[in-house]
Design a protein around this motif. Structure first.
Motif, PDB file in Angstrom:
ATOM      1  N   VAL A  38       0.806  -1.219   0.000  1.00 39.88           N
ATOM      2  CA  VAL A  38       0.000   0.000   0.000  1.00 39.88           C
ATOM      3  C   VAL A  38       0.842   1.273   0.000  1.00 39.88           C
ATOM      4  N   PHE A 102     -20.669 -13.030  -7.339  1.00 38.40           N
ATOM      5  CA  PHE A 102     -20.763 -11.957  -8.335  1.00 38.40           C
ATOM      6  C   PHE A 102     -21.476 -12.444  -9.595  1.00 38.40           C
ATOM      7  N   LEU A 105     -25.094 -12.218  -9.009  1.00 36.85           N
ATOM      8  CA  LEU A 105     -25.624 -10.855  -8.952  1.00 36.85           C
ATOM      9  C   LEU A 105     -25.628 -10.178 -10.316  1.00 36.85           C
ATOM     10  N   LEU A 182      -7.694  -4.790 -13.729  1.00 38.86           N
ATOM     11  CA  LEU A 182      -8.236  -5.334 -12.481  1.00 38.86           C
ATOM     12  C   LEU A 182      -9.622  -4.793 -12.150  1.00 38.86           C
ATOM     13  N   GLY A 183      -9.796  -3.456 -12.324  1.00 33.59           N
ATOM     14  CA  GLY A 183     -11.061  -2.859 -11.904  1.00 33.59           C
ATOM     15  C   GLY A 183     -12.086  -2.712 -13.013  1.00 33.59           C
ATOM     16  N   GLN A 186     -16.616  -6.738 -12.625  1.00 32.85           N
ATOM     17  CA  GLN A 186     -16.567  -7.749 -11.565  1.00 32.85           C
ATOM     18  C   GLN A 186     -15.959  -9.044 -12.087  1.00 32.85           C
ATOM     19  N   THR A 189     -12.187  -8.549 -12.234  1.00 34.81           N
ATOM     20  CA  THR A 189     -11.624  -8.503 -10.875  1.00 34.81           C
ATOM     21  C   THR A 189     -11.446  -9.912 -10.321  1.00 34.81           C
ATOM     22  N   MET A 193      -8.054 -11.981  -9.544  1.00 35.08           N
ATOM     23  CA  MET A 193      -7.799 -12.471  -8.179  1.00 35.08           C
ATOM     24  C   MET A 193      -7.517 -13.975  -8.199  1.00 35.08           C
TER      25      MET A 193
ATOM     26  N   ASP B 159      -5.381   1.108   6.393  1.00 31.26           N
ATOM     27  CA  ASP B 159      -4.607   0.116   5.643  1.00 31.26           C
ATOM     28  C   ASP B 159      -3.592  -0.556   6.552  1.00 31.26           C
ATOM     29  N   ILE B 222      -7.729  -8.975   2.165  1.00 30.02           N
ATOM     30  CA  ILE B 222      -7.005  -8.594   0.957  1.00 30.02           C
ATOM     31  C   ILE B 222      -7.962  -7.893  -0.015  1.00 30.02           C
ATOM     32  N   MET B 223      -9.195  -8.409  -0.125  1.00 33.03           N
ATOM     33  CA  MET B 223     -10.169  -7.761  -1.012  1.00 33.03           C
ATOM     34  C   MET B 223     -10.464  -6.342  -0.530  1.00 33.03           C
ATOM     35  N   PHE B 226      -7.723  -4.202  -1.486  1.00 32.41           N
ATOM     36  CA  PHE B 226      -7.783  -3.897  -2.920  1.00 32.41           C
ATOM     37  C   PHE B 226      -8.869  -2.852  -3.198  1.00 32.41           C
ATOM     38  N   ASN B 229      -7.424   0.448  -2.250  1.00 28.21           N
ATOM     39  CA  ASN B 229      -6.226   0.963  -2.895  1.00 28.21           C
ATOM     40  C   ASN B 229      -6.127   0.729  -4.399  1.00 28.21           C
ATOM     41  N   PHE B 230      -6.774  -0.290  -4.914  1.00 30.46           N
ATOM     42  CA  PHE B 230      -6.505  -0.642  -6.307  1.00 30.46           C
ATOM     43  C   PHE B 230      -7.752  -0.636  -7.194  1.00 30.46           C
ATOM     44  N   GLY B 231      -8.779   0.111  -6.791  1.00 26.55           N
ATOM     45  CA  GLY B 231      -9.912   0.339  -7.681  1.00 26.55           C
ATOM     46  C   GLY B 231     -10.796  -0.864  -7.955  1.00 26.55           C
ATOM     47  N   THR B 232     -10.781  -1.893  -7.110  1.00 25.34           N
ATOM     48  CA  THR B 232     -11.724  -2.992  -7.299  1.00 25.34           C
ATOM     49  C   THR B 232     -13.034  -2.651  -6.598  1.00 25.34           C
ATOM     50  N   HIS B 233     -14.059  -3.441  -6.850  1.00 24.19           N
ATOM     51  CA  HIS B 233     -15.368  -3.186  -6.239  1.00 24.19           C
ATOM     52  C   HIS B 233     -15.918  -4.467  -5.644  1.00 24.19           C
ATOM     53  N   PHE B 234     -15.191  -5.038  -4.721  1.00 30.16           N
ATOM     54  CA  PHE B 234     -15.700  -6.260  -4.108  1.00 30.16           C
ATOM     55  C   PHE B 234     -16.911  -5.970  -3.221  1.00 30.16           C
ATOM     56  N   PRO B 238     -21.243  -1.000  -8.181  1.00 33.28           N
ATOM     57  CA  PRO B 238     -22.166  -1.837  -8.951  1.00 33.28           C
ATOM     58  C   PRO B 238     -21.707  -3.290  -9.012  1.00 33.28           C
ATOM     59  N   GLY B 239     -22.640  -4.211  -8.808  1.00 38.12           N
ATOM     60  CA  GLY B 239     -22.326  -5.637  -8.904  1.00 38.12           C
ATOM     61  C   GLY B 239     -21.567  -6.184  -7.711  1.00 38.12           C
ATOM     62  N   SER B 240     -21.359  -5.347  -6.690  1.00 41.31           N
ATOM     63  CA  SER B 240     -20.597  -5.812  -5.527  1.00 41.31           C
ATOM     64  C   SER B 240     -21.555  -6.329  -4.461  1.00 41.31           C
TER      65      SER B 240
END
Lengths: 259, 544
Positions: A38, A102, A105, A182-183, A186, A189, A193, B159, B222-223, B226, B229-234, B238-240
């Motif tokens: 980070v 996911f 959904l 990555l982003g 879904q 992502t 992963m 973090d 970890i998710m 992410f 910090n790394f722009g994921t959407h867990f 939307p869709g999370s």
């Protein structure tokens, strides 16, 4: 105490290790690497360098301890690896659960614009599966006392693992150049992963295979003492097995069932 | 040569001295001691944050701190007490005593054992350092870190909290694998799974819980990292699925609370028979009850999520499983009572704490069954009733049990010294009364609807809150008395080389009296010591 006499002189009672600096430094190195993820390269790069030095130190200690028969005995590594693997099953279990959540959904799954080159991936899959065969051959040779045969098959396994990892990196490069990062979605992502976690396991496994190989080339391991290669092989088979699921769920099912 | 003289001689053996000895040791006993000391330091830190929380709640409104700081203090308090006090302290007991009890010369992986310990100080530093860094705030999203709250704040302190938890996760996973391999593969002559001390069984059940639950929460953390910090959407976007985080977290989080209590039950399994002068009632049912708690413990996690709107059928199953945990737990409580029943009871400090444990843990456990019932949970979710419930299990249970262990094995842990019984008495009663003063009013406040995790409250709760705060300071005084006891014993000349408790000599005491438990030296057992059952028989014959 009495059972080691029964087992013959193959496993003389090992003596306990007395002190090591490496656990202390490994903890510091791991903390820096985790923090570096980070905080960025300023922390990550020194952390990774320290980690590399510490791991080399740790394994050189293993190398010395093998010669002086220091440790807690064979069998520990096997049991420990089995438990470690069963713990890892839950890591992949959690990742697959996320994937399926996911999928449930989503309106469209997978993304309409993602097309994997199934044939290419299937080729690399075959490469990885054959490495399970070669590592098994290597182990068999070692247990028969054929150390040079072991070295050849083990080296071949490392080569196959490296080719697989290269294929994975190449696939990432292509996907990223197409704008699938990555982003992005879904699906991407969870794709990154799962394949990323698997790839890290392959990479870690490869490092350990190389360590075993170097030790073997320097004359360690034989038909009586082979806990290192044996556990490495167990772990390698596990990583291969996980790929069966990753390949089916991420590549085959979306390509042939969902489309 | 006496055991004592032998001990002194072995201590002088060519081992590194001073700091180097501690930084490089791979001896399970020395690592166990370091766990206990590190845990105690964090106990003080977590305790100070608890006192700040209680001072803030002395009066309604922002007085001592504001809402922002309050969030940091209670989040730090929770994380610290769970991961940096109770877990390390119990791992310390496990490290020290499991190998001795099963007559193993060390843990199966001595270096990895040291690594597990050494991950704790950096993790603790990462958790706490934001408090002294300018412009960084510490974790302020509670110890569970639910999304989307935890993905909202752009704060590096959060973090660092996640990284701290990841490091501790690695440490505990490795530690548990180590315990399991030790218990399954390293047992010495004459020790079988079905005659090893129940403390080892407790550690076995605990390790199973950790090995299979930690990887799941590691993935969740970890998710979250992410997402931040790394722009994921867990967990947001939307869709999370924010509920997914809760599932993954509690799949670990609920087993975790059994991780905190099972080793303590293990301590009780040692202490109660010893101080009742009777063998434990129902050895096998005790062992398998712990295993049962561990297994059912994996199937109850969603009772933390009854109010999230998950499928009612799923809720019903989890309610049923939750009630089911009461069965093996009840078996244990009744077995302890049956052990004490008709026994010759000695009320030394370890026994007082153990009986205190039973009393308080039953209150904590029964309120847990109440909360496990869906309609009750609807009414009491996120109220102080929940806070009171889990403090009765975690403090009334785990912390009382840790003190029982500290007193019981005092001569092992503090270099053949012995504590002062009178001070220990003061400590126990201060803590027992203080504890009930602190947390019993919280049941009442919770039933009347006071919300947890808020720095403010309606005027009507002032008196109950003040009683609670007074109680908290009594606990603090009790802990200070304990530290005083340790300090006094350190400077006194009195040394003990024989089991101070009398009665049947459990494995670790027997080996200790023989001078075989030497710090920095592997245990060597070349004979089969008297089985425990025979010891109790001999003792009974002698007293008859």
């Amino acid at each position: 105490m009495s059972n080691e006499h029964a087992a013959g002189h193959a496993h003389p009672e090992p003596h306990l290790p007395h002190g090591s600096w490496w656990p202390f430094f490994l903890a510091i190195a791991m903390s820096l690497v985790f923090l570096g993820v980070v905080m960025g390269p300023v922390v990550l790069i020194p952390g990774a360098l320290i980690l590399a030095v510490v791991l080399v130190g740790w394994w050189m200690e293993d190398f010395r301890w093998w010669k002086t028969n220091t440790g807690t005995g064979p069998g520990m590594a096997r049991a420990g690896t089995l438990l470690f693997i069963s713990s890892e099953v839950f890591i992949f279990g959690a990742l697959f659960s996320t994937y399926f959540t996911f999928q449930r959904l989503a309106d469209h799954w997978p993304d309409a614009d993602v097309h994997f080159p199934i044939a290419t991936v299937a080729f690399f899959t075959l490469v990885l599966f054959s490495s399970s065969y070669t590592i098994h051959q290597a182990e068999k040779r070692l247990k028969q006392g054929d150390r040079s045969g072991f070295n050849k098959w083990w080296g071949l396994t490392i080569l196959l693992g490296t080719i697989f990892l290269g294929g994975q990196i190449y696939e990432y490069v292509v996907l990223i150049s197409e704008g699938h990062v990555l982003g992005s979605s879904q699906f991407m992502t969870t794709f990154y992963m799962l394949t990323g976690t698997h790839g890290l396991h392959v990479a870690g496994g490869l490092v350990y295979l190389i360590v075993v190989w170097i030790r073997s080339l320097k004359g360690q391991f034989d038909e009586h003492r082979h806990a290192g290669p044996e556990t490495a092989a167990m772990y390698w088979h596990f990583v291969d097995l996980v790929w069966v699921f990753v390949f089916s769920v991420l590549y085959l099912i979306p390509a042939y069932v969902l489309h | 040569m006496t055991a004592a003289a032998e001990f002194v001689m072995k201590e002088g053996h060519d081992k590194p001295r001073g700091l180097r000895r501690w930084l490089t040791t791979t001896d399970h006993k020395e690592i166990g001691l370091m766990y206990l000391w590190a845990g105690f330091i964090f106990f003080i830190l977590g305790g100070i944050s608890a006192l700040i929380i209680r001072m803030e709640l002395w009066l309604p409104g922002a007085t001592v701190t504001d809402g922002e700081a309050f969030n940091e203090f209670f989040s730090l308090h929770g994380t610290t007490m769970v991961f940096l006090w109770i877990m390390p302290a119990l791992a310390g007991f496990g490290n020290y005593f499991v190998p001795v009890m099963i007559k193993a010369k060390d843990m199966a992986f001595p270096r990895i054992n040291a690594l597990s310990f050494w991950l704790i100080p950096p993790a603790g530093i990462l958790l706490w350092i934001p408090m002294v860094l300018k412009g960084v705030s510490a974790v302020n999203v509670t110890w569970v870190g639910y999304a989307p709250l935890s993905t909202t704040f752009d704060n590096i302190g959060l973090d660092m909290w996640l990284i701290s938890l990841l490091l501790l996760g690695v440490a505990s996973t490795l530690g548990s694998i180590n315990f399991l391999v030790t218990i399954f593969k390293m047992r010495g002559p004459g020790v079988h799974l079905h005659n090893m001390p129940l403390f080892a069984w407790a550690q076995l059940a605990t390790s199973i819980l950790l090995v299979f639950s930690l990887p799941v929460v590691t993935v969740a953390f970890i998710m979250l990292l992410f997402d931040r910090n790394f722009g994921t959407h867990f967990f947001t976007g939307p869709g999370s699925d924010p509920i997914l985080y809760q599932h993954l977290f509690w799949f670990f989080g609920h087993p975790e609370v059994y991780v905190l209590i099972l080793p303590v039950m293990g301590i009780l399994n040692e202490v109660i028979p010893k101080f009742s002068r009777r063998p434990i009632f129902g050895y096998k049912s005790m062992a398998y009850a712990m295993l049962g708690i561990a297994i059912v413990g994996f199937l109850v996690w969603a009772h933390h999520m009854f109010t999230t709107g998950i499928d009612p059928r799923i809720r019903a199953v989890f309610m049923f499983n939750t009630m089911l945990v009461g069965v093996p737990t009840g078996i244990k409580v009744f077995n302890w009572l049956a052990t004490v029943w008709g026994g010759k009871i000695y009320f030394d400090a370890p026994m007082k704490h153990s009986l205190g444990f039973i009393w308080l843990f039953v209150i904590g456990g029964i309120t847990g069954v109440m909360l496990g019932s869906i309609p009750v949970d609807y009414a009491l979710h996120d109220s102080y009733f929940v806070v009171a419930h889990f403090h009765y299990t975690m403090v009334g249970g785990a912390v009382f049990g840790i003190f029982a262990g500290l007193y019981y094995w005092y001569p092992f842990l503090f270099g053949h010294r012995m504590y002062n019984e009178k001070l220990a008495d003061w400590q126990f009663w201060l803590m027992f009364v203080g504890f009930n003063l602190t947390f019993f009013p919280q049941f009442l406040m919770g039933l009347r609807g006071m919300a947890r995790r808020v720095y403010d409250y309606p005027e009507e709760f002032t008196l109950l809150n003040q009683i609670s705060t007074v109680g908290a300071f009594m606990i603090a005084v009790a802990v200070a008395v304990f530290m005083l006891n340790v300090a006094i014993s350190h400077f006194s000349d009195r040394r003990v080389y024989a089991d101070p408790w009398g009665g049947a000599r459990h494995a670790e005491w027997q080996l200790w009296e023989e001078g075989r438990v030497v710090h920095g030296e592997g245990l060597i057992v070349d004979h089969e010591p008297t089985p425990l059952a025979d010891q109790y028989r001999l003792e009974k014959e002698a007293s008859a």
